[in-house]
Design a protein around this motif. Structure first.
Motif, PDB file in Angstrom:
ATOM      1  N   ARG A 140      -6.988  10.160  12.947  1.00 43.59           N
ATOM      2  CA  ARG A 140      -6.333   9.630  11.654  1.00 43.59           C
ATOM      3  C   ARG A 140      -5.060  10.621  11.225  1.00 43.59           C
ATOM      4  N   ILE A 141      -4.366   9.846  10.575  1.00 41.97           N
ATOM      5  CA  ILE A 141      -3.163  10.444  10.184  1.00 41.97           C
ATOM      6  C   ILE A 141      -2.779  10.369   8.673  1.00 41.97           C
ATOM      7  N   GLY A 142      -2.059  11.271   8.174  1.00 42.92           N
ATOM      8  CA  GLY A 142      -1.587  10.935   6.601  1.00 42.92           C
ATOM      9  C   GLY A 142      -0.378  11.859   6.340  1.00 42.92           C
TER      10      GLY A 142
ATOM     11  N   GLY B  15      -6.223  10.512   2.694  1.00 44.72           N
ATOM     12  CA  GLY B  15      -5.774  10.676   1.482  1.00 44.72           C
ATOM     13  C   GLY B  15      -5.670   9.193   0.599  1.00 44.72           C
ATOM     14  N   GLU B  16      -4.648   8.949  -0.131  1.00 46.67           N
ATOM     15  CA  GLU B  16      -4.573   7.977  -1.035  1.00 46.67           C
ATOM     16  C   GLU B  16      -4.496   6.543  -0.269  1.00 46.67           C
ATOM     17  N   ILE B  17      -3.636   6.600   0.835  1.00 47.36           N
ATOM     18  CA  ILE B  17      -3.486   5.371   1.647  1.00 47.36           C
ATOM     19  C   ILE B  17      -5.052   4.802   1.945  1.00 47.36           C
TER      20      ILE B  17
ATOM     21  N   LEU C 168       0.804  -1.037   0.191  1.00 46.31           N
ATOM     22  CA  LEU C 168      -0.027   0.015  -0.083  1.00 46.31           C
ATOM     23  C   LEU C 168       0.936   1.352   0.023  1.00 46.31           C
ATOM     24  N   ALA C 169       2.114   1.189   0.372  1.00 49.95           N
ATOM     25  CA  ALA C 169       2.889   2.600   0.406  1.00 49.95           C
ATOM     26  C   ALA C 169       3.546   2.584  -0.692  1.00 49.95           C
ATOM     27  N   GLU C 170       3.775   3.753  -1.278  1.00 50.40           N
ATOM     28  CA  GLU C 170       4.505   4.120  -2.640  1.00 50.40           C
ATOM     29  C   GLU C 170       5.695   4.675  -2.453  1.00 50.40           C
ATOM     30  N   ASP C 171       5.833   5.121  -0.997  1.00 50.80           N
ATOM     31  CA  ASP C 171       7.271   5.948  -0.795  1.00 50.80           C
ATOM     32  C   ASP C 171       7.609   5.865   0.458  1.00 50.80           C
TER      33      ASP C 171
ATOM     34  N   GLY D  84      -6.143  -5.645   8.695  1.00 52.14           N
ATOM     35  CA  GLY D  84      -5.203  -4.582   8.619  1.00 52.14           C
ATOM     36  C   GLY D  84      -5.448  -3.669   7.908  1.00 52.14           C
ATOM     37  N   ALA D  85      -5.882  -3.944   6.621  1.00 47.23           N
ATOM     38  CA  ALA D  85      -6.280  -2.849   5.614  1.00 47.23           C
ATOM     39  C   ALA D  85      -7.481  -2.201   6.086  1.00 47.23           C
ATOM     40  N   ILE D  86      -8.663  -2.832   6.708  1.00 48.09           N
ATOM     41  CA  ILE D  86      -9.800  -1.993   7.250  1.00 48.09           C
ATOM     42  C   ILE D  86      -9.117  -1.158   8.280  1.00 48.09           C
TER      43      ILE D  86
END
Length: 331
Positions: free
Chosen positions: A323-325, A186-188, A35-38, A176-178
Motif C-alpha cells: 500500500r502507498i499513501g 489514509g483518507e484516499i 478522490l484526490a483533493e490535492d 478502480g475504486a476498490i
C-alpha cells in the motif's frame, strides 16, 4: 474441440485478462479528479497503477494480434465496421499513455492539470466505448454476403449498445475504486471505499439489466450461468468492501468482470460476428478462421510463451503489492 474453438476460447481469455486488469486502471484514471483533493493525492493515485498500466495494455495488443492471425475475416470486418469507435479508443489510449509519461516533466501546476485531464479523458472514452463495441458484437451488425459492414456509425449507437457502454463505464469505476481502497492508506482509502459502494450499486443494477437483456435475446442455460455468477460476485464484492475486506472485494470484483465477459462470449459462440441482415451471412468460428496449419503454429507459440508472460506480470504485481499513501510521496 477443434483448433478454431481453442482459439475462440483463447481470445475470450485474453479479453477477460484485459478487462479485469485494464478495467481497474481505467477506473483509477477516471476517479483522479473525484478522490484526490490535492496534487500529492493525485500522485498517490497515479502511483498505484504506475508500474502496471502499460503491462495491462499488452493483453489488448495480444488479443488484437490473436484475432488477426486466428480469425482474419473477423478482424477485417470488425475493424472496418467499427473503424470510428476503435479509432477513438486508440487515440484516447495514446493520449493517456503520453499523459502518464509527461505530467511530471515540468514543475507547473497548470502543466500537470492539463495532463491530468488527458488521463481522465483517455480512461473515460475506452471505458465507455469498449462496452458499446462488445454489445454490438454480441447483438450483431449489418453484415452483407461479402462479410462487409453495411451500416453506419449511428447504427452502432443503439439502446442495447449504449447500455453496454454504461455497464463497462460504471463497472470499471467501481473496480478502480476498490483497487484504490486496496492499494492506498489514509483518507484516499476511506473515500475510495465509500465511492466503491455507491458506484457499485449502480453498476450492479445496470449489469443485471444488460445481462438479462442479453440472455433474453440470444442466451441459453450455458451462457446464463456465468451471468448469474457475475452478478452474485459483484454483490458479494460490495458486501466485502462495506466490511473493510478490500482484498476479498477486489478479488470478487475481478471475478464479476471476468465472468461477465465469459458470458458474452458464451452467447456469441459459434458466431464471432452475427449478421442482422441474414443469419447466413454471419461470421462464425468456422468461416472466419485461418488455415489449420496457421492455427497449429500459433498454438505451439502460445504454449511456449504465454506462461512466461503470465509469470512476468504476476511477478510485477507481487513486487509492487505494498500500500502507498501521502507519506510515501517526497516533497
Amino acid at each position: 474441440m477443434t483448433l478454431n474453438d481453442v482459439w475462440f476460447t483463447a481470445i475470450a481469455v485474453l479479453w477477460v485478462g484485459y478487462f479485469v486488469l485494464e478495467g481497474f486502471d481505467f477506473g483509477v484514471g477516471m476517479l483522479l479528479p473525484v478522490l484526490a483533493e490535492d496534487g500529492t493525492e493525485r500522485r498517490v493515485m497515479i502511483n498505484t497503477i504506475g508500474p502496471v498500466w502499460d503491462g495491462n495494455e499488452v493483453w489488448l495488443i495480444t488479443a488484437g494480434g490473436a484475432t488477426f492471425a486466428a480469425f482474419p475475416e473477423w478482424y477485417a470486418s470488425l475493424f472496418s465496421g467499427f473503424y470510428l469507435p476503435l479509432l477513438m479508443i486508440l487515440v484516447a489510449l495514446i493520449l493517456r499513455g503520453v499523459a502518464f509519461e509527461y505530467r511530471a516533466k515540468r514543475d507547473s501546476a497548470r502543466w500537470k492539470a492539463n495532463w491530468d485531464r488527458c488521463i481522465v479523458f483517455g480512461s473515460f472514452v475506452p471505458a465507455l466505448l469498449w462496452g458499446v463495441v462488445f454489445a454490438n458484437i454480441v447483438r450483431g451488425v449489418k453484415l452483407d454476403a461479402r462479410h462487409e459492414y453495411a451500416g453506419t456509425f449511428w447504427d452502432l449507437l443503439n439502446p442495447y449498445a449504449l447500455l453496454g457502454g454504461l455497464v463497462t463505464l460504471t463497472l470499471f469505476l467501481a473496480h478502480g475504486a476498490i483497487f484504490l481502497a486496496l492499494k492506498t492508506t489514509g483518507e484516499i482509502r476511506g473515500r475510495a471505499r465509500v465511492l466503491a459502494s455507491r458506484v457499485g450499486v449502480v453498476a450492479a443494477a445496470l449489469a443485471v439489466l444488460f445481462l438479462g437483456w442479453t440472455q433474453f435475446h440470444g442466451g441459453s442455460w450455458a451462457s446464463a450461468a456465468p451471468a448469474v455468477v457475475a452478478a452474485l460476485a459483484l454483490l458479494a464484492g460490495l458486501g466485502a468492501i462495506a466490511r473493510g475486506r478490500e482484498g476479498w472485494s477486489f478479488t470478487l470484483s475481478a471475478v464479476a468482470v471476468g465472468v461477465a465477459v465469459i458470458s458474452l462470449f458464451a452467447v456469441l459462440y459459434p458466431d464471432v460476428l452475427p449478421s442482422t441482415l441474414d443469419p447466413a451471412d454471419s461470421l462464425t468460428v468456422t468461416n472466419a478462421a485461418a488455415t489449420p496449419k496457421t492455427l497449429g503454429i500459433m498454438t505451439w507459440v502460445a504454449v511456449i510463451f504465454l506462461p512466461l508472460v503470465l509469470l512476468y506480470q504476476s511477478w510485477t504485481y507481487w513486487v509492487f503489492r505494498r500500500r502507498i499513501g501521502v507519506r510515501d510521496i517526497p516533497a
